[in-house]
Structures are given as C-alpha cells and as structure tokens.
Design a protein around this motif. Structure first.
Motif: not given
Length: 94
Positions: A1-8, A10-15, A72-81, A87-89
């Motif tokens: 799994m990709t480690e996601i932080n505030l500087e990450t 991301l791009a959508r999966n074309d599939a 709250t925004c950062q915590t929830d957004t990081l969890a969602f991402l 899910l490899k989205h």
C-alpha cells in the motif's frame, strides 16, 4: 500500500470509470466489476484528484467549500485517500 501524507500527489486509476450523479459520484472498478458511490465530500475529493494537487491542497479546497476544521479535514481526507489507494482506485502521481 502507498504511504499517503500531506505532500503526496495522487492520480486516478484509468481502470476506474466514474459518473457524476444527483447525490455524488459513482465509480465502477473495471477489474473487479464492483461499484462504489461517494456523496458530496467523497465526490469532491475524487474531483480534486488530478495528479497535480497535493493532499494538503485538496484539504485547503475542501475547507473552503465545506464547514470543517483543518485537523479533521486532514485526518478524514488521508483516511479516505488511503482507502482509495487500498482499492487501487488511485496511485502516486508520476
């Protein structure tokens, strides 16, 4: 799994096919055939994933549009991402 932080970035999966609907965005994973539905905030995060914005920039945009404090925004957004990544989205932007 990709480690996601505030500087990450991301791009959508074309599939992943997606369509805006009245109450959010619906995604279909071509590989698994599964459907996912995200309402207002999740749909907006999906819209903001463009391979150019950092997670911090996504959070800034969300705070301007929704009533949410920064922590709250950062915590929830990081969890969602992170879940989208599991899910490899989404993946790291190149």
């Amino acid at each position: 799994m990709t480690e996601i932080n505030l500087e990450t970035k991301l791009a959508r999966n074309d599939a992943i096919l997606f369509s805006d609907v009245a109450d959010g965005t619906t995604l279909m994973d071509i590989d698994s055939g599964e459907y996912f539905h995200y309402e207002a905030v999740g749909a907006r995060i999906w819209d903001l994933i463009d391979g150019q914005r950092t997670v911090a920039e996504i959070c800034t945009a969300l705070q301007e549009e929704f009533e949410v404090d920064g922590a709250t925004c950062q915590t929830d957004t990081l969890a969602f991402l992170s879940r989208l990544s599991e899910l490899k989205h989404v993946g790291l932007s190149e």
